[in-house]
Scaffold this motif. Structure first.
Motif, PDB file in Angstrom:
ATOM      1  N   ASP A 160     -40.755 -13.864  14.636  1.00  0.00           N
ATOM      2  CA  ASP A 160     -39.464 -12.983  14.109  1.00  0.00           C
ATOM      3  C   ASP A 160     -39.916 -12.577  12.741  1.00  0.00           C
ATOM      4  O   ASP A 160     -39.513 -11.205  12.727  1.00  0.00           O
ATOM      5  CB  ASP A 160     -38.236 -13.936  14.255  1.00  0.00           C
ATOM      6  N   LEU A 161     -40.404 -13.108  12.002  1.00  0.00           N
ATOM      7  CA  LEU A 161     -40.682 -12.822  10.627  1.00  0.00           C
ATOM      8  C   LEU A 161     -41.995 -11.699  11.020  1.00  0.00           C
ATOM      9  O   LEU A 161     -41.874 -10.589  10.004  1.00  0.00           O
ATOM     10  CB  LEU A 161     -41.226 -13.905   9.837  1.00  0.00           C
ATOM     11  N   ARG A 162     -43.028 -12.074  11.614  1.00  0.00           N
ATOM     12  CA  ARG A 162     -43.802 -10.760  11.826  1.00  0.00           C
ATOM     13  C   ARG A 162     -43.280  -9.631  12.390  1.00  0.00           C
ATOM     14  O   ARG A 162     -43.749  -8.555  11.925  1.00  0.00           O
ATOM     15  CB  ARG A 162     -44.981 -11.428  13.169  1.00  0.00           C
ATOM     16  N   ASP A 163     -42.346  -9.696  13.304  1.00  0.00           N
ATOM     17  CA  ASP A 163     -41.939  -8.519  13.945  1.00  0.00           C
ATOM     18  C   ASP A 163     -40.826  -7.539  13.104  1.00  0.00           C
ATOM     19  O   ASP A 163     -40.755  -6.492  13.092  1.00  0.00           O
ATOM     20  CB  ASP A 163     -40.977  -8.845  15.291  1.00  0.00           C
ATOM     21  N   ARG A 164     -40.113  -8.380  12.158  1.00  0.00           N
ATOM     22  CA  ARG A 164     -39.412  -7.953  10.951  1.00  0.00           C
ATOM     23  C   ARG A 164     -40.321  -7.038  10.205  1.00  0.00           C
ATOM     24  O   ARG A 164     -40.045  -5.875   9.622  1.00  0.00           O
ATOM     25  CB  ARG A 164     -38.641  -8.902  10.145  1.00  0.00           C
ATOM     26  N   ARG A 165     -41.259  -7.659   9.532  1.00  0.00           N
ATOM     27  CA  ARG A 165     -42.118  -6.927   8.841  1.00  0.00           C
ATOM     28  C   ARG A 165     -42.829  -5.871   9.640  1.00  0.00           C
ATOM     29  O   ARG A 165     -42.845  -4.668   8.776  1.00  0.00           O
ATOM     30  CB  ARG A 165     -43.339  -7.966   8.220  1.00  0.00           C
ATOM     31  N   LEU A 166     -43.207  -5.956  10.578  1.00  0.00           N
ATOM     32  CA  LEU A 166     -43.953  -4.814  11.629  1.00  0.00           C
ATOM     33  C   LEU A 166     -42.889  -3.665  11.566  1.00  0.00           C
ATOM     34  O   LEU A 166     -43.249  -2.483  11.502  1.00  0.00           O
ATOM     35  CB  LEU A 166     -44.533  -5.353  12.823  1.00  0.00           C
ATOM     36  N   ALA A 167     -41.723  -3.910  11.859  1.00  0.00           N
ATOM     37  CA  ALA A 167     -40.904  -3.015  12.157  1.00  0.00           C
ATOM     38  C   ALA A 167     -40.592  -2.155  10.963  1.00  0.00           C
ATOM     39  O   ALA A 167     -40.424  -0.692  10.810  1.00  0.00           O
ATOM     40  CB  ALA A 167     -39.243  -3.602  12.702  1.00  0.00           C
ATOM     41  N   TRP A 168     -40.463  -2.820   9.852  1.00  0.00           N
ATOM     42  CA  TRP A 168     -40.450  -2.263   8.537  1.00  0.00           C
ATOM     43  C   TRP A 168     -41.545  -1.192   8.297  1.00  0.00           C
ATOM     44  O   TRP A 168     -41.393  -0.316   7.699  1.00  0.00           O
ATOM     45  CB  TRP A 168     -40.173  -3.119   7.424  1.00  0.00           C
ATOM     46  N   ILE A 169     -42.827  -1.654   8.552  1.00  0.00           N
ATOM     47  CA  ILE A 169     -43.908  -1.052   8.212  1.00  0.00           C
ATOM     48  C   ILE A 169     -43.953   0.239   9.363  1.00  0.00           C
ATOM     49  O   ILE A 169     -44.098   1.335   8.752  1.00  0.00           O
ATOM     50  CB  ILE A 169     -45.233  -1.850   8.578  1.00  0.00           C
ATOM     51  N   CYS A 170     -43.463   0.042  10.423  1.00  0.00           N
ATOM     52  CA  CYS A 170     -43.567   1.231  11.399  1.00  0.00           C
ATOM     53  C   CYS A 170     -42.490   2.205  11.009  1.00  0.00           C
ATOM     54  O   CYS A 170     -42.906   3.195  10.872  1.00  0.00           O
ATOM     55  CB  CYS A 170     -43.275   0.677  12.541  1.00  0.00           C
ATOM     56  N   ALA A 171     -41.121   1.603  10.485  1.00  0.00           N
ATOM     57  CA  ALA A 171     -40.082   2.865   9.828  1.00  0.00           C
ATOM     58  C   ALA A 171     -40.803   3.676   8.754  1.00  0.00           C
ATOM     59  O   ALA A 171     -40.584   4.796   8.728  1.00  0.00           O
ATOM     60  CB  ALA A 171     -38.903   2.103   9.823  1.00  0.00           C
ATOM     61  N   VAL A 172     -41.332   2.838   7.850  1.00  0.00           N
ATOM     62  CA  VAL A 172     -42.049   3.454   6.801  1.00  0.00           C
ATOM     63  C   VAL A 172     -43.088   4.181   6.644  1.00  0.00           C
ATOM     64  O   VAL A 172     -43.279   5.398   6.233  1.00  0.00           O
ATOM     65  CB  VAL A 172     -41.968   2.775   5.495  1.00  0.00           C
ATOM     66  N   GLY A 173     -44.165   3.477   7.061  1.00  0.00           N
ATOM     67  CA  GLY A 173     -45.569   3.897   7.110  1.00  0.00           C
ATOM     68  C   GLY A 173     -45.981   4.934   8.460  1.00  0.00           C
ATOM     69  O   GLY A 173     -46.755   5.589   8.303  1.00  0.00           O
ATOM     70  N   VAL A 174     -45.113   4.752   9.476  1.00  0.00           N
ATOM     71  CA  VAL A 174     -45.451   5.559  10.709  1.00  0.00           C
ATOM     72  C   VAL A 174     -44.448   6.712  10.906  1.00  0.00           C
ATOM     73  O   VAL A 174     -44.887   8.089  10.907  1.00  0.00           O
ATOM     74  CB  VAL A 174     -45.883   4.614  11.869  1.00  0.00           C
ATOM     75  N   TRP A 175     -43.315   6.220  11.188  1.00  0.00           N
ATOM     76  CA  TRP A 175     -42.305   7.451  11.513  1.00  0.00           C
ATOM     77  C   TRP A 175     -42.091   8.190  10.464  1.00  0.00           C
ATOM     78  O   TRP A 175     -41.648   9.505  10.762  1.00  0.00           O
ATOM     79  CB  TRP A 175     -41.070   6.857  12.214  1.00  0.00           C
ATOM     80  N   ALA A 176     -42.174   7.745   9.126  1.00  0.00           N
ATOM     81  CA  ALA A 176     -42.061   8.738   8.072  1.00  0.00           C
ATOM     82  C   ALA A 176     -43.257   9.581   7.677  1.00  0.00           C
ATOM     83  O   ALA A 176     -43.030  10.737   7.140  1.00  0.00           O
ATOM     84  CB  ALA A 176     -41.785   8.095   6.816  1.00  0.00           C
ATOM     85  N   ALA A 177     -44.454   9.133   8.118  1.00  0.00           N
ATOM     86  CA  ALA A 177     -45.798   9.902   8.053  1.00  0.00           C
ATOM     87  C   ALA A 177     -45.878  10.969   8.929  1.00  0.00           C
ATOM     88  O   ALA A 177     -46.575  12.072   8.660  1.00  0.00           O
ATOM     89  CB  ALA A 177     -46.857   8.867   7.613  1.00  0.00           C
ATOM     90  N   VAL A 178     -45.427  10.503  10.203  1.00  0.00           N
ATOM     91  CA  VAL A 178     -45.637  11.700  11.104  1.00  0.00           C
ATOM     92  C   VAL A 178     -45.257  13.018  10.940  1.00  0.00           C
ATOM     93  O   VAL A 178     -45.876  14.035  11.051  1.00  0.00           O
ATOM     94  CB  VAL A 178     -45.069  11.290  12.441  1.00  0.00           C
TER      95      VAL A 178
END
Length: 498
Positions: A70-88
């Motif tokens: 759960d901790l891994r997925d929370r951090r991955l979700a935050w990274i995905c939101a900030v680092g991927v979907w914002a960058a695209v």
């Protein structure tokens, strides 16, 4: 006679199965989550018997594994939101407007996000493997290697270990009321024994000895006390248990179900257990359960006995069950590289192959889990409302047990098969010897017993596979139609209901 001095051979650990399952919880996310829900989540159904498993230790390790993912997925979700979907969109805007500086910044943001995600996946897997290896090969008890869960849940699981009552789901009444005991190997009622004739007086005056009165409780108590010594099976677990159909649990009384909106208890006063032996109730019968685990608990055999004492005759109702070793997927912990370049390369390969999917699907996994949790909570609340407001009849019975569900007949080896056959034959012979001694102690003529024994001793047992899709043949052999492995389904099957 002096004991022979010989070198000691390596032995399986007595808690080997518990350690293997705890390690499996760290290496299998789905298994860990299913176990966490079954053992610690709110619910109404009874928990299946532990049968050689430390459920407290398993619950602790499953919870630790769930928290890690759960901790891994929370951090991955935050990274995905900030680092991927914002960058695209930033990258697309830069390409349209030819602002290459923004494009480079967006690309760098994506690379940074992927690198951070790679490291998170790598570290989570490294910690999972370290925890699995520690519980599999460490010297400490498995329960001491993970943080405790809720005290109420642990107390309930401890009671399950010493359970003297087993609520079973109503649908099992037609096939296997001994839920959690595995696959049926043999089911029979032994030849009746006449217990009405007094024994001859050994003084030789032609008189008869006075019969000492006894009942089924006395006989069960005697067999339970003497079986381990008579059968020569050290570590034999012997306990009288009241088996209750799940829909009839409320009728036993508040000793079993103090609150209709909570799970039934695993321990009740022994007088209720004895009452189920003297006279069975509606879907309520007491059995003497004899359980013996093989080396390391890899295979388990159990024999459930019920004395049917209706003067002038006594019969024994006998059911034999078996559980094979664990499924092959739980052997993964012994294939993990321990150190050096192989461990480093294995973790790098794992993280590289899993990071993309883990990063992009982290949010959907979290939403799916939250949705499933809400669904279970709504279903449970609905059932409780129907029980409370509409006085609906609910089935509180256990469906199976974790140990039974993760077993696989294809993993049964020669040693487990022959040992289990020996255990069952010893148990049968032990019951016969104990019965004879009991009758002689109560001045009963055993001539009828001697005749019945000749018939009973023809019953043999073959511990060779699941018989859910087969039939019992002559001498207890198992004839398969669909082959072994009927119990090797997914660990979470049937776990979504209250």
């Amino acid at each position: 006679m002096a004991a022979r001095r010989l070198p000691a051979l390596a032995q399986y650990r007595t808690d080997a199965v518990t350690r293997r399952l705890c390690a499996g919880a760290h290496l299998d996310e789905d298994f860990a989550r299913d176990v966490d829900v079954e053992l610690t989540a709110d619910g109404l159904r009874a928990t299946g018997l532990s049968l050689g498993i430390d459920l407290v230790a398993l619950a602790r390790h499953a919870r630790a594994a769930v928290r890690r993912t759960d901790l891994r997925d929370r951090r991955l979700a935050w990274i995905c939101a900030v680092g991927v979907w914002a960058a695209v969109p930033l990258l697309l805007y830069a390409m349209v407007t030819a602002r290459w500086g923004l494009a480079y910044a967006a690309a760098a943001l994506v690379v940074l996000a992927y690198g951070s995600a790679w490291w998170l996946v790598h570290q989570a897997e490294s910690r999972s493997r370290t925890a699995a290896l520690a519980v599999e090969h460490g010297a400490d008890r498995p329960a001491d290697l993970a943080p405790a869960v809720e005290p109420e849940a642990e107390q309930r699981l401890l009671e399950t270990k010493r359970a003297n009552v087993v609520p079973y789901t109503a649908s099992a009444e037609r096939t296997n009321p001994f839920v959690g005991s595995g696959s049926k190997l043999k089911e029979m009622v032994w030849q009746p024994i006449d217990v009405s004739r007094p024994a001859e007086d050994p003084a030789g005056n032609g008189g008869k000895l006075p019969v000492k009165p006894f009942d089924a409780v006395d006989l069960h108590t005697y067999v339970a006390r003497e079986m381990e010594h008579i059968a020569g099976l050290k570590g034999l677990q012997v306990r009288n248990r009241l088996y209750v159909m799940g829909t009839n649990v409320p009728y036993v009384g508040p000793e079993l179900l103090p609150d209709r909106l909570r799970r039934p208890r695993a321990q009740i006063p022994k007088q209720l257990v004895q009452a189920g032996l003297m006279q069975s109730g509606a879907g309520m019968r007491t059995y003497l359960s004899l359980v013996r685990a093989g080396e390391g608990g890899r295979a388990i055999v159990s024999m459930h006995l019920r004395a049917r004492l209706h003067h002038p005759s006594l019969t024994w109702e006998v059911s034999a069950y078996g559980i094979p070793p664990l499924q092959a997927r739980f052997d993964r912990v012994n294939r993990l590289p321990l150190d050096g370049f192989e461990r480093w390369w294995s973790l790098v390969s794992f993280a590289t192959s899993r990071t993309g999917t883990a990063l992009l699907k982290a949010s959907s996994r979290r939403m799916q889990r939250a949705s499933e949790q809400r669904r279970r909570a709504r279903a449970l609340e609905k059932v409780r409302r129907e029980i409370d407001k509409r006085h609906a009849l609910y089935d509180y019975g256990a469906v199976d047990s974790i140990r039974e569900r993760v077993a696989d007949w294809e993993q049964l080896g020669f040693s487990e098969r022959t040992d289990s056959q020996d255990f069952l034959q010893r148990l049968q012979q032990g019951v016969l010897i104990a019965t004879e001694r009991f009758l002689k102690d109560h001045n009963i003529d055993t001539s009828s017993y001697d005749q019945a024994q000749q018939v009973i001793n023809t019953h043999t047992y073959t511990f060779q596979g699941s018989v859910q899709a087969g039939v019992i043949g002559d001498n207890g052999t198992v004839n398969h139609h669909n082959g072994p492995g009927a119990q090797a389904g997914h660990s979470g099957q049937g776990r979504g209901t209250p």
